[in-house]
Design a protein around this motif. Sequence first.
Motif, PDB file in Angstrom:
ATOM      1  N   GLY A  45     -24.173 -16.968  12.591  1.00  0.00           N
ATOM      2  CA  GLY A  45     -23.186 -16.986  11.504  1.00  0.00           C
ATOM      3  C   GLY A  45     -21.783 -17.339  11.963  1.00  0.00           C
ATOM      4  O   GLY A  45     -20.859 -17.385  11.147  1.00  0.00           O
ATOM      5  N   ALA A  46     -21.627 -17.561  13.276  1.00  0.00           N
ATOM      6  CA  ALA A  46     -20.308 -18.000  13.761  1.00  0.00           C
ATOM      7  C   ALA A  46     -20.024 -19.396  13.211  1.00  0.00           C
ATOM      8  O   ALA A  46     -20.888 -20.273  13.255  1.00  0.00           O
ATOM      9  CB  ALA A  46     -20.298 -18.035  15.287  1.00  0.00           C
ATOM     10  N   HIS A  47     -18.841 -19.573  12.680  1.00  0.00           N
ATOM     11  CA  HIS A  47     -18.454 -20.894  12.183  1.00  0.00           C
ATOM     12  C   HIS A  47     -17.170 -21.340  12.843  1.00  0.00           C
ATOM     13  O   HIS A  47     -16.295 -20.527  13.110  1.00  0.00           O
ATOM     14  CB  HIS A  47     -18.322 -20.882  10.662  1.00  0.00           C
ATOM     15  N   ILE A  48     -17.087 -22.633  13.055  1.00  0.00           N
ATOM     16  CA  ILE A  48     -16.046 -23.171  13.923  1.00  0.00           C
ATOM     17  C   ILE A  48     -15.291 -24.312  13.232  1.00  0.00           C
ATOM     18  O   ILE A  48     -15.914 -25.230  12.693  1.00  0.00           O
ATOM     19  CB  ILE A  48     -16.686 -23.689  15.235  1.00  0.00           C
ATOM     20  N   PHE A  49     -13.956 -24.226  13.258  1.00  0.00           N
ATOM     21  CA  PHE A  49     -13.126 -25.373  12.880  1.00  0.00           C
ATOM     22  C   PHE A  49     -13.010 -26.285  14.096  1.00  0.00           C
ATOM     23  O   PHE A  49     -12.746 -25.791  15.202  1.00  0.00           O
ATOM     24  CB  PHE A  49     -11.709 -24.930  12.504  1.00  0.00           C
ATOM     25  N   ALA A  50     -13.175 -27.594  13.906  1.00  0.00           N
ATOM     26  CA  ALA A  50     -13.081 -28.528  15.027  1.00  0.00           C
ATOM     27  C   ALA A  50     -11.851 -29.417  14.857  1.00  0.00           C
ATOM     28  O   ALA A  50     -11.591 -29.931  13.761  1.00  0.00           O
ATOM     29  CB  ALA A  50     -14.341 -29.375  15.098  1.00  0.00           C
ATOM     30  N   PHE A  51     -11.097 -29.553  15.947  1.00  0.00           N
ATOM     31  CA  PHE A  51      -9.858 -30.336  15.900  1.00  0.00           C
ATOM     32  C   PHE A  51      -9.944 -31.540  16.830  1.00  0.00           C
ATOM     33  O   PHE A  51     -10.449 -31.435  17.948  1.00  0.00           O
ATOM     34  CB  PHE A  51      -8.666 -29.467  16.313  1.00  0.00           C
ATOM     35  N   CYS A  52      -9.439 -32.648  16.356  1.00  0.00           N
ATOM     36  CA  CYS A  52      -9.406 -33.864  17.159  1.00  0.00           C
ATOM     37  C   CYS A  52      -7.942 -34.316  17.235  1.00  0.00           C
ATOM     38  O   CYS A  52      -7.350 -34.638  16.201  1.00  0.00           O
ATOM     39  CB  CYS A  52     -10.282 -34.917  16.500  1.00  0.00           C
ATOM     40  N   GLU A  53      -7.371 -34.278  18.426  1.00  0.00           N
ATOM     41  CA  GLU A  53      -5.952 -34.631  18.609  1.00  0.00           C
ATOM     42  C   GLU A  53      -5.042 -33.888  17.612  1.00  0.00           C
ATOM     43  O   GLU A  53      -4.111 -34.466  17.054  1.00  0.00           O
ATOM     44  CB  GLU A  53      -5.769 -36.150  18.509  1.00  0.00           C
ATOM     45  N   GLY A  54      -5.352 -32.649  17.379  1.00  0.00           N
ATOM     46  CA  GLY A  54      -4.500 -31.812  16.540  1.00  0.00           C
ATOM     47  C   GLY A  54      -4.837 -31.821  15.057  1.00  0.00           C
ATOM     48  O   GLY A  54      -4.327 -30.997  14.304  1.00  0.00           O
ATOM     49  N   ASN A  55      -5.681 -32.745  14.617  1.00  0.00           N
ATOM     50  CA  ASN A  55      -6.076 -32.781  13.201  1.00  0.00           C
ATOM     51  C   ASN A  55      -7.467 -32.193  12.992  1.00  0.00           C
ATOM     52  O   ASN A  55      -8.272 -32.145  13.919  1.00  0.00           O
ATOM     53  CB  ASN A  55      -6.031 -34.219  12.684  1.00  0.00           C
ATOM     54  N   LEU A  56      -7.737 -31.755  11.763  1.00  0.00           N
ATOM     55  CA  LEU A  56      -9.006 -31.109  11.457  1.00  0.00           C
ATOM     56  C   LEU A  56     -10.096 -32.143  11.155  1.00  0.00           C
ATOM     57  O   LEU A  56      -9.839 -33.171  10.533  1.00  0.00           O
ATOM     58  CB  LEU A  56      -8.829 -30.193  10.240  1.00  0.00           C
ATOM     59  N   ILE A  57     -11.318 -31.843  11.601  1.00  0.00           N
ATOM     60  CA  ILE A  57     -12.471 -32.691  11.268  1.00  0.00           C
ATOM     61  C   ILE A  57     -13.209 -32.061  10.090  1.00  0.00           C
ATOM     62  O   ILE A  57     -13.549 -30.879  10.130  1.00  0.00           O
ATOM     63  CB  ILE A  57     -13.477 -32.760  12.446  1.00  0.00           C
ATOM     64  N   LEU A  58     -13.474 -32.866   9.066  1.00  0.00           N
ATOM     65  CA  LEU A  58     -14.295 -32.423   7.935  1.00  0.00           C
ATOM     66  C   LEU A  58     -15.611 -33.194   7.957  1.00  0.00           C
ATOM     67  O   LEU A  58     -15.632 -34.390   8.259  1.00  0.00           O
ATOM     68  CB  LEU A  58     -13.586 -32.728   6.608  1.00  0.00           C
ATOM     69  N   LYS A  59     -16.708 -32.477   7.616  1.00  0.00           N
ATOM     70  CA  LYS A  59     -17.962 -33.174   7.355  1.00  0.00           C
ATOM     71  C   LYS A  59     -17.904 -33.573   5.884  1.00  0.00           C
ATOM     72  O   LYS A  59     -17.662 -32.707   5.041  1.00  0.00           O
ATOM     73  CB  LYS A  59     -19.150 -32.229   7.554  1.00  0.00           C
ATOM     74  N   HIS A  60     -18.090 -34.835   5.578  1.00  0.00           N
ATOM     75  CA  HIS A  60     -18.128 -35.139   4.147  1.00  0.00           C
ATOM     76  C   HIS A  60     -19.292 -36.055   3.823  1.00  0.00           C
ATOM     77  O   HIS A  60     -19.567 -37.028   4.481  1.00  0.00           O
ATOM     78  CB  HIS A  60     -16.792 -35.651   3.604  1.00  0.00           C
ATOM     79  N   ASP A  61     -19.981 -35.622   2.793  1.00  0.00           N
ATOM     80  CA  ASP A  61     -21.258 -36.216   2.446  1.00  0.00           C
ATOM     81  C   ASP A  61     -21.241 -36.364   0.932  1.00  0.00           C
ATOM     82  O   ASP A  61     -21.611 -35.445   0.210  1.00  0.00           O
ATOM     83  CB  ASP A  61     -22.365 -35.239   2.901  1.00  0.00           C
TER      84      ASP A  61
END
Lengths: 318, 318
Positions: A45-61
């Motif tokens: 149940g651990a969930h993680i925000f992922a950052f790329c060069e300081g910006n947030l990555i969103l999964k979008h489908d």
Amino acid sequence: MTSLFDGALNHLEPSSLTAFAGNDLIRDSEHRDEETVAAALKTEGAHIFAFCEGNLILKHDGQIVDPLFSRYELVDLLPDWDETVLLGHRRNGEPRLAVPLKVPEESLASHFKVVDGRTLYRDELMDEALLGEFAQAASLIRWNRDNRFCGRCGGAMELRIGGYKRACVSCDHMIFPRTDPVVIMLVIDEARDLCLLGRGPHFAPGMYSCLAGFLEPGETMENAVRRETLEEAGIKVGRVRYHASQPWPMPHSLMIGCYGQALNTEIHRDEKELEDCRWFTREETLEVLERPGTNGKASPPKGAIAHRLMRDWVERKL
Amino acid sequence: MTSLFDGALNHLEPSSLTAFAGNDLIRDSEHRDEETVAAALKTEGAHIFAFCEGNLILKHDGQIVDPLFSRYELVDLLPDWDETVLLGHRRNGEPRLAVPLKVPEESLASHFKVVDGRTLYRDELMDEALLGEFAQAASLIRWNRDNRFCGRCGGAMELRIGGYKRACVSCDHMIFPRTDPVVIMLVIDEARDLCLLGRGPHFAPGMYSCLAGFLEPGETMENAVRRETLEEAGIKVGRVRYHASQPWPMPHSLMIGCYGQALNTEIHRDEKELEDCRWFTREETLEVLERPGTNGKASPPKGAIAHRLMRDWVERKL
């Protein structure tokens, strides 16, 4: 019986109405060790925000936009686990974390979207609780990224206790996350029932907002409001009244929203800082707030503390 | 006509009554260049605070204690002029600066006295305006000292515009002074007319004070008050009301003083943080404030924001 907490505020707490304020995690940042962080990362149940060069990555489908990754979903994106930030735990026990990726932005697959904090809240891409967690994550990711080396000796610094501390491997110097207080104020001419708004050189056409500036070392909040207003607009401020605060994760500020009492009327604008600065009636202020056009481009968007200060004055919710 | 700024505060602004708040310099930190600083240092009437390993140097000659040096008085003390901080100018045009010395403390002649910020205000060694200038100086000297190397690349950082910026000679990264917001709160049980005070393990016997803690990234002031009070005392806080702020230069904090509305009564103390925590009546609180003994050792001293919060509640000046 009258209460200390009555009077001014029989409305919702204004700070709770600002964007980025909805973080409800149990942080417990003072009662953690390295094992707390390792355990959180392994928890179901651990969930993680992922950052790329300081910006947030969103999964979008298609229609769905999701900022939360499981540990396994990140494997191919080169997460830098040594720089894992533990935000805290949700009420149901689920850990929330954040991690910077080593993958360059241009290598990301097309179902990932890279967004900055301003876009996230203007386009209302996440609910208030997630947006609040993002604010904490973005501030900590940025601070850790800016402090890879020790300011005292130049040695390498290592992340500790989930990003709430960094320690120098050479001289043992320790540092803690930084939050920059900024004062933002709506200055009121009570005799004429007007408020003072300005526009920066990069604002969209027609956009006006509150004046603001960083609080300086060795200054009270009230004195910072007076100094900034005098510097930027030549208006002297008497009394100052705190109204609301807002976390502002670009990169890691605390916006402190106040009303200020104008003592003079003639504006002397700082031409470097402001392209225009003038007095607005309540009607004109409402017009700025409700201007048609993309939310947040021609007027301070709803979640902005400037919007809050302006609207609460217009609606006499003080 | 009622004023937005009436009501609560028909007294002096509480922030103005805290120690370190009396700084009246014209800082103009956003409108300077390197020449402003060089010119200030050469100006007749320029006065300089001198720091040795982060503490202030006082000249003391019998009864007179003087923290201000002319440039020429410093020559033998090895001032590090590359690290000169320009605080600003007094209303009469006199520049105020600060400089760290390279001379070790043990080599100082006996007519110099080395003091820290706490001693300066507890022993009332300087007037309010000087104490405020000292707060700005101490915060900036410490921040510049802690940031000799770039956090991003490890390169050397150079002081710019009188200590209000540092720039990396290798990667051009720029950083600006930091101020750490701390919430400090007097939590009130209104039904029983009691306030919540605690004592840390290092407090003098009998000393009790307000709870306090650093505001965290991604948090409003009100939420920081609630989180800290819950963590330290197990007391849930409902409404929060801002009262006063104070610059706290040990090393560079902004104390944000609030009242909090207690929602429960049973204390669950964090035993690591607090040696004791309990409810006090107004009479007991006054007794803590007026306890005989050296000012500031058995009770929060007059200039402390904890004193302000406690006394203004006792005296109903809210």
